[in-house]
Design a protein around this motif. Structure first.
Motif, PDB file in Angstrom:
ATOM      1  N   CYS A  37     -78.055 -44.224  41.569  1.00 41.08           N
ATOM      2  CA  CYS A  37     -76.792 -44.122  42.302  1.00 41.08           C
ATOM      3  C   CYS A  37     -75.715 -44.930  41.582  1.00 41.08           C
ATOM      4  O   CYS A  37     -75.909 -46.125  41.323  1.00 41.08           O
ATOM      5  N   TRP A  52     -66.035 -32.476  46.468  1.00 42.81           N
ATOM      6  CA  TRP A  52     -67.390 -32.895  46.144  1.00 42.81           C
ATOM      7  C   TRP A  52     -67.874 -32.118  44.926  1.00 42.81           C
ATOM      8  O   TRP A  52     -67.466 -30.972  44.691  1.00 42.81           O
ATOM      9  N   CYS A  91     -77.608 -31.963  49.654  1.00 39.38           N
ATOM     10  CA  CYS A  91     -77.322 -31.711  51.070  1.00 39.38           C
ATOM     11  C   CYS A  91     -76.709 -30.326  51.228  1.00 39.38           C
ATOM     12  O   CYS A  91     -75.711 -30.005  50.578  1.00 39.38           O
ATOM     13  N   GLU A 115     -68.377 -37.321  43.915  1.00 38.59           N
ATOM     14  CA  GLU A 115     -67.065 -36.686  44.029  1.00 38.59           C
ATOM     15  C   GLU A 115     -66.462 -36.480  42.654  1.00 38.59           C
ATOM     16  O   GLU A 115     -66.711 -37.251  41.725  1.00 38.59           O
ATOM     17  N   LEU A 122     -73.193 -30.625  48.154  1.00 35.12           N
ATOM     18  CA  LEU A 122     -72.966 -32.068  48.215  1.00 35.12           C
ATOM     19  C   LEU A 122     -74.221 -32.800  47.767  1.00 35.12           C
ATOM     20  O   LEU A 122     -75.341 -32.408  48.111  1.00 35.12           O
ATOM     21  N   THR A 123     -74.019 -33.861  46.982  1.00 29.92           N
ATOM     22  CA  THR A 123     -75.118 -34.739  46.581  1.00 29.92           C
ATOM     23  C   THR A 123     -74.762 -36.157  47.014  1.00 29.92           C
ATOM     24  O   THR A 123     -73.674 -36.651  46.692  1.00 29.92           O
ATOM     25  N   LEU A 124     -75.667 -36.815  47.767  1.00 30.78           N
ATOM     26  CA  LEU A 124     -75.383 -38.178  48.232  1.00 30.78           C
ATOM     27  C   LEU A 124     -76.596 -39.080  48.027  1.00 30.78           C
ATOM     28  O   LEU A 124     -77.719 -38.618  47.808  1.00 30.78           O
ATOM     29  N   HIS A 140     -73.352 -43.000  49.337  1.00 31.66           N
ATOM     30  CA  HIS A 140     -72.344 -42.602  48.346  1.00 31.66           C
ATOM     31  C   HIS A 140     -72.424 -41.105  48.069  1.00 31.66           C
ATOM     32  O   HIS A 140     -73.515 -40.553  47.891  1.00 31.66           O
ATOM     33  N   ARG A 141     -71.261 -40.455  48.022  1.00 29.82           N
ATOM     34  CA  ARG A 141     -71.188 -39.018  47.754  1.00 29.82           C
ATOM     35  C   ARG A 141     -70.613 -38.784  46.369  1.00 29.82           C
ATOM     36  O   ARG A 141     -69.628 -39.426  45.988  1.00 29.82           O
TER      37      ARG A 141
END
Length: 740
Positions: free
Chosen positions: A489, A464, A501, A457, A446-448, A454-455
């Motif tokens: 972002c 994800w 993450c 997707e 996961l990258t946020l 914000h994730r």
């Protein structure tokens, strides 16, 4: 699963007393059934023949499925068969198998037939191979050192291809062809595939233990009987199960019949092929997606012509046109890779049992962690149960210990506990090897954005995007969508706030390299292992101790034997336990037991560490205590209480389309017409866990029935009047293995 020996191919599958004038032809297309055609007076056909027929404005290839039913299409509307192809006929048992799979999975028979005709070019005879030998004609030609090497080599050898000659003589193929053009070498035609070495059943195998010998003699006896039987070969990791079923293969080879061995992963085949070749003196034929088209063609034709006595392959090998199959082996029978999820949805393990039953031959299911379905069948006497309780030779099972991450918290940005780090240090200092297991590809799942949350997707799927730092990309592992990792972002325009993450194997490798900079390290995932050749090279490197730390996903969990590997660290033992999947606990136990079995396979003892936040979970308790039977009994009790498989039956129906509202309306309408009968319950519709996949919105309904209910009959009645628009698809999964 009930197996009915009756065939749906009508009386046309029996010997024909009269010449066929009108035939049913099954085409490899998703059509409702076979089409009727007229047989020209100058053409003789029999059931199973491959033929070409007109289909609309084009020609199509199909199989004669039998005599057309009387009173069908009017004579003046029939079209003539064009020709019979010069290929071996499809055996009657293969045709019955196609019909059976079609009926069981509720798939069009032509869709199943397409799997049996997966290589259309194989229906044409292969061109002879061109080989070269020394000409008798006295030809004068200027000699070079390269030409002399070729002529010296071929003097006492049989004809060889240009490639073989060039390789052995250390020259280019142009040298060989130049000698032929000059008349010094003579071109000769050899039968196609005449160079294949065949396995020798009389080659001596290794010394077997008493338990192995007893199991091998039992399986040899089953093969000799030439009758249906199903046997579970159940042994701990390292017990030598492969050498035991090799004895059954040897018996079948002596009888002159064909053998099929199914493996769940291509990556498993490299070491297996080496062991087979060492045992029988020649490699088997192979069947998997990594083969070239010409290799697939050669294997398909060799199988059909009985020139391939042993085939090892992935699940689709089950549909190869074996004319005289005498034995089926399903290795790692519990593995989820045997489930086909697209097109015709089937489980190869279950269909292998069906194929064996239809062909009246033995089938052997092999596993150190057999599925609950198979264990129940063995307990009820449907399958013979052979147990190998100990490792072969001096090797002993590893000690399994839990690392309670509640009591031993991980350091910030670290995924290895102090206990596991220390174990790694001791292992490397002793000159031994370690395996760190994490069933998660890439760098981070996961990258946020640390600014707005914000994730990242996938735009096509409810999933994800996984960061792959080595390639600098974010990727969806479901549809293949990929993009570069943004510095800004996309939601709030914050710069430099995107954060990875959670760990993947790349991130784990990064930490291991920082901790042990002098250690030689490799990662093994489906991203890094591209086919059997790459797998074989990696296995060689590990076996020859060119690697100190192996970091890998599930493809390293089974089938491999590394004598110097004494430590296994499972970085996230809880991964897979959540999500509400029916088989979550069972699959997690199987996977962790298999990966634990990589430790201590030779004289050196092994140790396994399981990092977990749930040390009291039944899976962890079973792994540390070694009490598999208690775990399976508890799992069976939970399933039986709720009438879940294998004590009840399930079928999943997934409607999908790009118009979400349309899919919702159709799924709601389908639910309103669901059958209301005793022992039948329909759940849903509800969004599938992957509610959007490859841009298509997905809604799922689940039919749950008791074992006494004919599930397929209920489904057919329910869906008989269903009319779907062309933009909406319905996929039916009888006996679903997962619920994504």
């Amino acid at each position: 699963m009930r197996i009915d020996n009756a065939s749906s191919t009508t009386a046309s599958t029996t010997a024909q007393t009269e010449r066929l004038r009108r035939v049913k032809v099954l085409l490899p297309l998703p059509l409702k059934g076979a089409y009727d055609y007229r047989v020209p007076a100058d053409l003789e056909l029999a059931p199973g023949d491959f033929i070409t027929v007109p289909l609309g404005s084009r020609e199509a290839t199909g199989v004669v499925w039998g005599q057309a039913e009387p009173g069908g299409i009017a004579e003046d509307r029939l079209k003539d068969v064009i020709a019979r192809l010069d290929a071996p006929s499809l055996a009657e048992v293969s045709r019955r198998f196609v019909d059976w799979v079609s009926a069981y999975t509720l798939s069009p028979p032509g869709a199943v037939m397409r799997m049996a005709m997966s290589t259309p070019s194989a229906l044409l005879p292969e061109k002879p191979r061109t080989a070269y030998r020394r000409s008798d004609a006295p030809i004068e030609i200027r000699m070079t050192s390269a030409r002399r090497r070729v002529l010296a080599l071929i003097e006492d050898l049989p004809p060889m291809s240009a490639v073989e000659l060039a390789r052995e003589a250390g020259v280019g193929t142009s040298v060989v062809r130049g000698l032929a053009d000059a008349g010094v070498l003579e071109r000769v035609a050899l039968p196609a595939d005449s160079h294949r070495d065949l396995p020798d059943p009389l080659c001596a195998g290794p010394e077997l233990s008493a338990d192995q010998r007893q199991a091998a003699e039992f399986l040899r006896a089953k093969v000799k009987q030439s009758a249906y039987s199903a046997s579970l070969l159940d042994g701990v990791t390292g017990a030598g199960k492969t050498e035991v079923y090799f004895e059954a293969i040897a018996e079948n080879l002596e009888s002159g019949r064909q053998t099929l061995v199914l493996l769940p992963e291509i990556a498993l085949s490299a070491e297996w092929l080496e062991r087979f070749t060492n045992r029988f003196g020649a490699a088997p034929a192979q069947w998997h997606s990594d083969l070239t088209q010409s290799e697939r063609r050669a294997t398909w034709r060799a199988v059909a012509e009985s020139r391939a006595p042993v085939v090892v392959g992935a699940r689709s090998a089950l549909f190869l046109p074996f004319p005289d199959l005498g034995l089926i082996v399903v290795d790692e029978e519990h593995d989820g890779a045997f489930k086909q999820g697209d097109g015709v949805v089937y489980h190869a393990r279950d269909m292998a049992v069906v194929r064996a039953h239809l062909g009246e031959i033995p089938v052997i299911l092999v596993s150190a962690t057999p599925s609950l379905e198979t264990v129940i069948n063995a307990n009820k006497g449907r399958y013979e149960h052979l147990v190998l309780p100990a490792r072969h030779g001096v090797a002993e099972l590893p000690a399994v210990q839990v690392v309670d991450l509640r009591r031993e918290p991980l350091a910030p940005r670290s995924w290895l506990s102090t206990t596991l780090r220390e174990a790694l240090r001791r292992t490397l200092e002793a000159g031994e090897q370690a395996l760190l297991f994490l069933n998660r590809r890439g760098y981070a799942p996961l990258t946020l954005c640390r600014a707005c949350g914000h994730r990242m997707e996938c735009p096509n799927c409810t999933a994800w995007l996984v960061e792959h730092r080595l390639s600098g990309r974010l990727q969806c592992h479901h549809c293949g969508y990929a993009t570069t990792l943004p510095n800004i972002c996309p939601a709030c325009d914050a710069e430099g706030k995107m954060a990875a993450c959670g760990p993947g194997v790349e991130r784990l490798a990064e930490e291991a390299m920082m901790l042990f900079p002098d250690a030689r390290l490799t990662t093994i995932t489906s991203d890094t292992v591209r086919g059997p050749a790459a797998a074989a090279d990696l296995i060689r490197q590990i076996r020859e101790h060119e690697v100190d730390i192996v970091i890998g996903t599930q493809i390293v969990a089974k089938g491999h034997n590394f004598p110097m590997l004494t430590l296994v660290g499972v970085v996230d033992a809880d991964l897979g336990l959540s999500g509400g999947d029916l088989r979550a606990a069972e699959r997690t136990y199987q996977l962790l037991h298999q990966v634990s079995g990589r430790a201590g396979r030779a004289a050196l003892p092994g140790t396994v560490y399981l990092q977990t936040y749930h040390p009291d979970h039944p899976v962890m308790a079973a792994l540390t205590s070694g009490d598999r039977e208690r775990f399976l009994e508890e799992e069976a009790a939970l399933r039986e209480d709720g009438e879940w498989p294998p004590f009840g039956r399930l079928a999943a129906l997934v409607l999908s389309g790009r118009d979400e509202q349309l899919v919702d309306r159709i799924s709601a309408s389908l639910a309103r017409t669901a059958p209301r009968a005793e022992g039948v319950r329909v759940l849903g519709p509800a969004p599938a866990p992957f509610a959007v996949l490859r841009g298509r919105h997905r809604r799922r309904l689940l039919m749950k029935t008791s074992r006494s209910v004919n599930l397929q009959l209920q489904l057919r009645r329910w869906l008989a009047e269903l009319k779907l628009p062309s933009t909406v698809r319905l996929q039916i999964d009888v006996d679903p293995y997962s619920f994504l």
